[in-house]
Each structure stands twice: as structure tokens, then as C-alpha cells.
Write an enzyme that holds these catalytic residues in place. Structure first.
Site, PDB file in Angstrom:
ATOM      1  CG  ASP A   1      -1.998  -0.982   1.273  1.00 32.78           C
ATOM      2  OD1 ASP A   1      -2.033  -1.391   0.061  1.00 32.78           O
ATOM      3  OD2 ASP A   1      -2.655  -1.261   2.105  1.00 32.78           O
TER       4      ASP A   1
ATOM      5  CG  ASP B   1     -12.556  -5.231  -3.025  1.00 34.31           C
ATOM      6  OD1 ASP B   1     -11.625  -5.860  -3.482  1.00 34.31           O
ATOM      7  OD2 ASP B   1     -12.468  -3.860  -3.013  1.00 34.31           O
TER       8      ASP B   1
END
Lengths: 252, 214
Positions: free
Chosen positions: A11, A130
Site C-alpha cells: 500500500d 471485492d
């Protein structure tokens, strides 16, 4: 025979890796390029950089970072997070990324997948999905905006839709398993694997090497992604691969 | 100087960066006068075969590449660039290639001999099976994996052309070559140490040829 791929995910915010990375030996623990090198040396097959910058400046820094990573790394890497237009894709791919990953933007405007695939080729376009189990309908539903917003799409329909539009790969994250470290979501992955003919990357739930063995031995995915277990040095790419080899899974 | 041919297809940046890392003097260009002076050429490429041939034809780079090769300049095609070296491809419609090596590019069936489906593209790391380990391109490579992304592959009657292959439901030519014309179906610039070594071998071959005054 194609090997199963292990993909660490980083990230990145405003050009720095976030999420409490614990590579104590590194001079600069938050430098994405340094971390990318470490994973490369450990035998990572690919890397994913997820841009979580909220500002315009942060976005621009991302392009610079991509350029630097591309100059250093001799393995493929994908950039995702906030990519919302053909222009965004162009700037990331021109800076040297091999693939871009689309998520919310693809749901908002599915033609983006088509345009990206036509322009850059399917191999450049990863669609990140997702998904979460929906008790009412008895299957998995697609969410966007980091899992905050449910959509009308069921995962099977959406996976087929983006494949038809030219997606080259699917990065399937289980919201039910994300961060749980109880193993990859076999139900979700099997559901997707049954309906598409493009590679599926499993994500969400990796807690130890056995979880990778499990997902690959049952051919629930072509690649598996993990973040925290590698960041926190709970295991390394190298030792996961060792365990995979011992269990007869073909890895590089 | 190695010239990476820019004909509007594919990720030229990663090839150039890989050459940079090897400390090889290289340039990415579409300018004929620059390519004309290069000692070795790299033909990269991502995308569709017909589009690529169209671009090479329209820019006149096809003629330049064929002539340079005839004069003895080493050439390395990468991925689609490798496929372009051959006679023709079935991609979309039958298209004539550069005809520098014998063979035809066909699509993976997506179904094996026993009727099982397999995934197309062939995407990921696969083992490099060496058939002619004495080839300059395989110099110093003992065992290794390389990174593939492609939906079409080479079929050829001339076994000598296939220097190394990979196994993906069928035998997939991975490194090809004859004389001073070479190609890799995988991306050496994205294939870790094995890929970098193959690129290095090509560059060293170019230097040797140049010094010999070829």
C-alpha cells in the site's frame, strides 16, 4: 507447466509504503523501491502497488515511484487504486508499470475495461473484485469503494462481464476473509474460477504458508496475493515457496 | 549501440531500462537514420500482429529491418516482436510477417488433447527447457524460469530454429534463432536474473559481431 505465482502487495500513500512495515534491516522502511527489491530478492513473482493517496500531489508522486520501480525491478508489477480513466492508465503504464488494476471505476464505467484492453491489450488490464457473501441471495456480491458500497452485481455475472470486455486477469478479494488470516476464501474463489477462462489471483485471508498450499492444490487460483504476512515478517516469499514445493505445488 | 525499434506498439520503456541496468548503450527510436547506425536491433511489441505489421509497413521500418538483417546486423524480437520475425500469423486474419525465420503463428486452442479447457493467455512464469544449450543466447543459463504473456505461439517445421521451449499444454517455442536473428516469446526484461542474462548474452553477441566488423 506454468508455476503458481506469489504476489506481495504494497500500500502506497504519497509515495511511501504504509501499513506498519517491519523490515528493520532496511535503511528506509517506507521506501517502495527498497521494499520492492527485497521482495524481488525473496523470489516474488510479481508485485502489486496499491495507491491509497488521497491528494492530487500524491497521485503525481505515484507516477514518479512507478518510474523508479520500473528502472529497478526485473519482474512484472501492477499498479492499482484510484485509476479512473484511460489517461490515468496511460500515465501509469507509460511510466513503466506492466499492468493496471481497476476496481470501483470499472463498476462505475465498465467501458473503461473495454477501452483499456483495446488500447493496451488485455494483458495490461487487471480487474480487482471485492466480494462478500450475501446471505439473502446465497452467493457473493461485488462491493466498491474499498468495500463500503454494495453493487447490483453478483460476482459470477461481474467476472464474466469484465472477461467479455477484455480483462486479462481477475484479482479477487474476499471481504469476509480480509485481515482474518484464516485462509483464502475457497467458496468465493471456486465460484469465480468456474465461470472464467482468465487467470484468477486469490486475495484476502492468507495467514500462513499452508493457506497458499490449500488454495493452489485445489486449483482455486493461478496466483495468490498477500500483504501483512509478508510485511510483518510472519513468513517470507521464500519460505512460502519452500512449503509449496514440499507439497508438490509447482513454483519458480 | 542497440536500437530499440519504436513503431508504436508495446512497452519500450521496460526494455530500455533493462538495457540501462546492463550498462548497454541503447536508444528507443523510430528515426531511420538513427536505427541505420545501430549495431544491433531489438524489436519489442505488445498487441496484435496485423496492427504491428501495418505499423512496420507504413513507417517503412519493415524494409529497414529486413535490409539491416541482410547486411548482418543482429536482431532480437521480444514477445510479439518475436512472432513478427516469422512467415505469417493467424491472428485475426492471416497476415504476412517479416519472413526472417520459417514458421507460422497460431492461437492456443484453449482445449487440450483430452478435451480439458486451459487458460488463454499463457500468463506467468514457466520453465525454460533448453534444446540447443550451445546457442549464444543461452550461454551461462543453467536452469531457469521466465515470464510469458501471450495467446498465440509459434509452430514450425524447422526444429533447428527452436533454441528453448516451455510446456503449456503443448510445446511452446520460447527462444528462437537462426544465424544472427533471435527472438524470445517471453519478456526477458521481466524475467528476473534468467531474462537479464539472455538480454546480456544478446548484447555481448552484438558487441562481438561489431568488433569482428560484421
Amino acid at each position: 507447466m506454468l508455476t503458481k505465482r506469489i504476489i506481495p502487495c504494497l500500500d502506497v500513500k504519497e509515495g511511501r509504503v504504509v501499513k506498519g512495515i517491519q523490515f528493520l534491516s532496511l535503511r528506509d522502511a517506507g521506501d517502495p523501491v527498497e521494499l520492492a527489491k527485497v521482495y524481488d530478492e525473496q523470489g516474488a513473482d510479481e508485485l502489486v502497488f496499491l495507491d491509497i493517496s488521497a491528494t492530487h500531489e500524491g497521485r503525481k508522486t505515484m507516477v514518479e515511484m512507478v518510474r523508479e520501480v520500473a528502472a529497478t525491478l526485473a519482474i512484472p508489477f501492477t499498479v492499482g487504486g484510484g485509476i479512473g480513466s484511460l489517461e490515468d492508465m496511460k500515465s501509469i503504464l507509460r511510466a513503466g508499470a506492466d499492468k493496471v488494476s481497476l476496481n470501483s471505476a470499472a463498476v462505475r464505467s465498465p467501458e473503461l475495461v473495454t477501452e483499456g484492453a483495446n488500447y493496451f491489450g488485455s494483458q495490461c488490464i487487471v480487474v480487482a473484485i471485492d466480494a462478500k457473501y450475501d446471505e439473502e441471495v446465497g452467493t457473493y456480491r461485488v462491493y466498491t469503494h474499498g468495500g463500503r458500497r454494495p453493487t447490483e452485481w453478483l460476482v459470477t455475472d461481474w467476472a464474466q462481464e469484465v472477461e467479455r470486455r477484455g480483462a486479462g486477469e481477475l484479482l479477487v478479494t474476499s471481504m469476509d476473509r480480509d485481515g482474518e488470516k484464516t485462509g483464502f476464501d475457497s467458496g468465493l474463489l471456486e465460484t469465480v474460477q468456474q465461470v472464467v477462462g482468465i487467470p484468477v489471483i486469490a486475495s484476502g485471508g492468507a495467514g500462513n504458508a499452508d493457506h497458499f498450499v490449500d488454495v493452489f492444490q485445489h486449483n482455486r487460483a493461478d496466483a495468490a496475493l498477500a500483504a501483512s504476512i509478508f510485511h510483518y515478517k510472519e513468513t517470507s516469499v521464500e519460505s512460502v515457496k519452500q512449503v509449496l514445493k514440499e507439497n508438490g505445488v509447482h513454483v519458480r | 549501440m542497440i536500437g530499440v525499434i519504436d513503431y508504436g506498439m508495446g512497452n519500450l520503456f521496460s526494455v530500455l531500462k533493462a538495457l540501462d541496468r546492463l550498462d548497454v548503450e541503447a536508444t528507443v527510436t523510430d528515426r531511420k537514420e538513427v536505427l541505420e547506425r545501430c549495431d544491433g536491433l531489438v524489436l519489442p511489441g505488445v498487441g496484435a500482429f496485423p496492427d504491428a505489421m501495418k505499423a512496420l509497413n507504413e513507417t517503412g521500418l519493415k524494409e529497414l529491418v529486413q535490409r539491416k538483417v541482410e547486411q548482418g546486423t543482429p536482431l532480437l524480437g521480444i514477445c510479439l516482436g518475436m512472432q513478427l520475425l516469422f512467415d505469417e500469423s493467424d491472428e485475426n486474419t492471416s497476415t504476412t510477417g517479416l519472413g526472417l525465420l520459417p514458421g507460422r503463428i497460431v492461437r492456443f486452442e484453449g482445449e487440450n488433447a483430452s478435451g480439458e479447457m486451459f487458460k488463454v493467455p499463457h500468463m506467468g512464469w514457466n520453465h525454460l527447457d533448453q534444446r540447443h544449450p550451445s546457442s549464444v543466447l543461452l550461454n551461462g543459463i543453467e536452469d531457469g524460469y521466465v515470464y510469458f504473456v501471450h495467446s498465440y505461439y509459434l509452430t514450425t517445421e524447422d526444429d533447428e530454429v527452436v533454441i528453448a521451449s516451455a510446456d503449456y499444454e503443448t510445446t511452446v517455442p520460447a527462444v528462437v534463432g537462426k544465424g544472427h536473428v533471435f527472438g524470445t516469446q517471453f519478456h526477458p526484461e521481466k524475467s528476473g536474473p534468467t531474462g537479464m542474462k539472455i538480454l546480456k548474452n544478446f548484447c555481448e553477441y552484438v558487441t562481438e559481431q561489431t568488433e569482428r566488423g560484421v
